[in-house]
Design a protein around this motif. Structure first.
Motif, PDB file in Angstrom:
ATOM      1  N   PRO A   1      42.699 -55.610  37.120  1.00  0.00           N
ATOM      2  CA  PRO A   1      41.771 -56.474  37.862  1.00  0.00           C
ATOM      3  C   PRO A   1      42.135 -56.654  39.331  1.00  0.00           C
ATOM      4  O   PRO A   1      41.269 -56.984  40.144  1.00  0.00           O
ATOM      5  CB  PRO A   1      41.870 -57.813  37.107  1.00  0.00           C
TER       6      PRO A   1
ATOM      7  N   THR B   1      43.128 -45.372  26.631  1.00  0.00           N
ATOM      8  CA  THR B   1      43.647 -46.628  27.174  1.00  0.00           C
ATOM      9  C   THR B   1      45.077 -46.865  26.716  1.00  0.00           C
ATOM     10  O   THR B   1      45.928 -47.327  27.497  1.00  0.00           O
ATOM     11  CB  THR B   1      42.759 -47.800  26.744  1.00  0.00           C
TER      12      THR B   1
ATOM     13  N   LYS C   1      38.647 -51.082  34.998  1.00  0.00           N
ATOM     14  CA  LYS C   1      38.442 -52.255  35.852  1.00  0.00           C
ATOM     15  C   LYS C   1      38.967 -53.513  35.174  1.00  0.00           C
ATOM     16  O   LYS C   1      39.514 -54.409  35.823  1.00  0.00           O
ATOM     17  CB  LYS C   1      36.960 -52.403  36.191  1.00  0.00           C
ATOM     18  N   ARG C   2      38.814 -53.578  33.844  1.00  0.00           N
ATOM     19  CA  ARG C   2      39.327 -54.723  33.101  1.00  0.00           C
ATOM     20  C   ARG C   2      40.849 -54.712  33.034  1.00  0.00           C
ATOM     21  O   ARG C   2      41.506 -55.753  33.164  1.00  0.00           O
ATOM     22  CB  ARG C   2      38.748 -54.707  31.677  1.00  0.00           C
TER      23      ARG C   2
ATOM     24  N   SER D   1      34.629 -49.303  32.861  1.00  0.00           N
ATOM     25  CA  SER D   1      34.742 -50.721  32.512  1.00  0.00           C
ATOM     26  C   SER D   1      36.144 -51.045  32.010  1.00  0.00           C
ATOM     27  O   SER D   1      36.716 -52.089  32.357  1.00  0.00           O
ATOM     28  CB  SER D   1      33.717 -51.088  31.434  1.00  0.00           C
ATOM     29  N   GLU D   2      36.707 -50.148  31.208  1.00  0.00           N
ATOM     30  CA  GLU D   2      38.037 -50.380  30.645  1.00  0.00           C
ATOM     31  C   GLU D   2      39.100 -50.443  31.734  1.00  0.00           C
ATOM     32  O   GLU D   2      39.981 -51.308  31.717  1.00  0.00           O
ATOM     33  CB  GLU D   2      38.362 -49.279  29.634  1.00  0.00           C
TER      34      GLU D   2
END
Length: 427
Positions: free
Chosen positions: A392, A351, A388-389, A385-386
């Motif tokens: 956004p 990330t 998509k967060r 998930s990371e």
């Protein structure tokens, strides 16, 4: 007359080749009807005959005698390239091993095209080796020399995430600002790029590419983290021995958890040391499993179990990992939560590399229109998930995760070579 060139995605876990033939770009079936092939080789013990891909994996998993190798890409740029290895008792250079695998792929493409193709764009990660420009340049030079060895005369390179972007660009209407996340077996690479189907035939795309970053972390590292967290403790990892209750050596476990290092454990010296410690072990039942794995050279089966568990945990809350080749009815229940905890440091580094790419490009996450996910490691739930967060407002494109880089390299070969592509008589 016909004009052809090709693009090769030599991946840590899987590989593809796409041919540009008279303006048409096609992924070539490289193993039966499959357009992807596991980057694996099995050398048969009796005559050192090589087998590739799924057949290599099957021969190994079915316990045929021979030498099995995966993750060969990770050897590029390291001292192992010069050191070489033993294959069924005979010394062999890694450049010859990689060349054999890539020649197998090229032969499939040549047969499909009806002639020998001599122009190629080779995919490469943003960094073969982190924080070492000299080793990174060495790795590309080694791959170029291998490409020349197998018959290519015109050789160019392209970053793998940029190639993935090219593969998706043909379906884009209007202009979009995209970030490509290419998470493979050995590396995670990112590119921020402007895409449009109106840009496809631009000869120079440098003004559209805003930034590239990468880190040498991928699916193989997830396998390793999972193995050390959930599997190796059942083989005595971090147990103790002797009157001073010293911790057992950790290196054999770490090497058993890494595809590119497993084979180097199978030495008389290592086996002797583990057998000696066995007598002083305070957890003989578990430590004996390590001795058994080394004696029977089944380390790859352990890693295959870790990889299978990783894949299963993308959709299961818990997976029962079977290792009955060590002990009858030996099963380890592994929860998704444990896997997520084990890989969290790697996910954070991945990330951070994506954030660095945005920073280098001078853009905020909110302005990204499209996130292109490619590579098998993007299936991991915590990775999805990371992203998509983090993005956004962006649409997610994740079609053809295992083949988009190869397809994009095929497009790039057409852009780069054009009339310089090989011209031959049509079949």
């Amino acid at each position: 007359m016909t004009i052809s060139s090709c693009g090769i995605d030599f991946g840590t876990s899987n590989s593809t080749i796409a041919v540009a033939l008279d303006g048409n770009i096609s992924l070539v079936p490289v193993e039966e009807t499959y357009v992807t092939i596991p980057s694996a080789i099995f050398f048969r013990h009796t005559d050192n005959k090589p087998f590739y891909g799924r057949m290599a994996v099957d021969l190994f998993l079915n316990r045929h005698e021979g030498r099995f190798m995966r993750s060969l890409k990770r050897v590029l740029g390291t001292s192992l390239m010069k050191q070489g290895t033993l294959v069924n008792g005979a010394p062999m250079n890694f450049s010859l091993i990689i060349a054999a695998f890539l020649r197998h792929i090229k032969d499939k493409a040549d047969a499909w095209a009806g002639h020998s193709i001599d122009s190629v764009v080779m995919g490469r990660p943003v960094h073969f080796v982190d924080n070492d420009p000299a080793a990174d340049a060495q790795a590309q030079n080694e791959l170029k020399a291998i490409a020349q060895r197998i018959g290519f005369t015109h050789i160019e390179f392209q970053f793998e995430p940029i190639a993935a972007a090219f593969a998706h660009e043909v379906r884009i209407s209007g202009e979009k600002l995209a970030i490509v996340a290419d998470l493979g077996g050995g590396t995670s690479d990112f590119t921020v790029i402007r895409l449009s189907n109106q840009f496809i035939h631009k000869p120079d795309r440098s003004s559209d590419i805003l930034a590239n970053t990468g880190v040498r972390i991928g699916g193989n590292d997830f396998d390793k983290a999972l193995s050390l967290a959930a599997i190796m403790p059942e083989l005595g990892y971090r147990s103790t021995y002797g009157p001073k209750r010293l911790e057992v050596p950790l290196k054999p476990y770490h090497d058993l958890a890494e595809w590119s290092k497993v084979n180097f454990l199978y030495t008389p010296k290592m086996l002797m040391q583990t057998r000696q410690l066995m007598h002083e072990s305070h957890d003989k039942k578990r430590y004996k499993r390590l001795v058994d794995v080394l004696e029977h050279e089944t380390g790859h089966l352990l890693l295959a179990g870790a990889e299978e568990t990783k894949i299963a945990l993308s959709s299961e809350a818990e997976h029962l990992a079977s290792f009955d080749f060590i002990d009858t009815d030996f099963v380890i229940p592994i929860k998704q939560t444990l896997f997520n905890e084990a890989i969290q440091d790697d996910v954070d580094k991945i990330t951070a590399s994506a954030r660095q790419c945005l920073q280098d490009a001078g853009v905020q996450p909110a302005v990204i229109d499209l996130v292109i996910l490619t590579g098998g490691s993007t299936e991991v739930r915590s990775i999805q998930s990371e992203f998509k967060r983090l993005f956004p407002n962006a649409a997610i494109a994740d079609q053809n995760k295992l083949s988009s880089v190869g397809l994009g390299l095929g497009y790039d070969s057409q852009y780069k070579f054009g009339q310089r592509g090989q011209t031959v008589t049509t079949r």
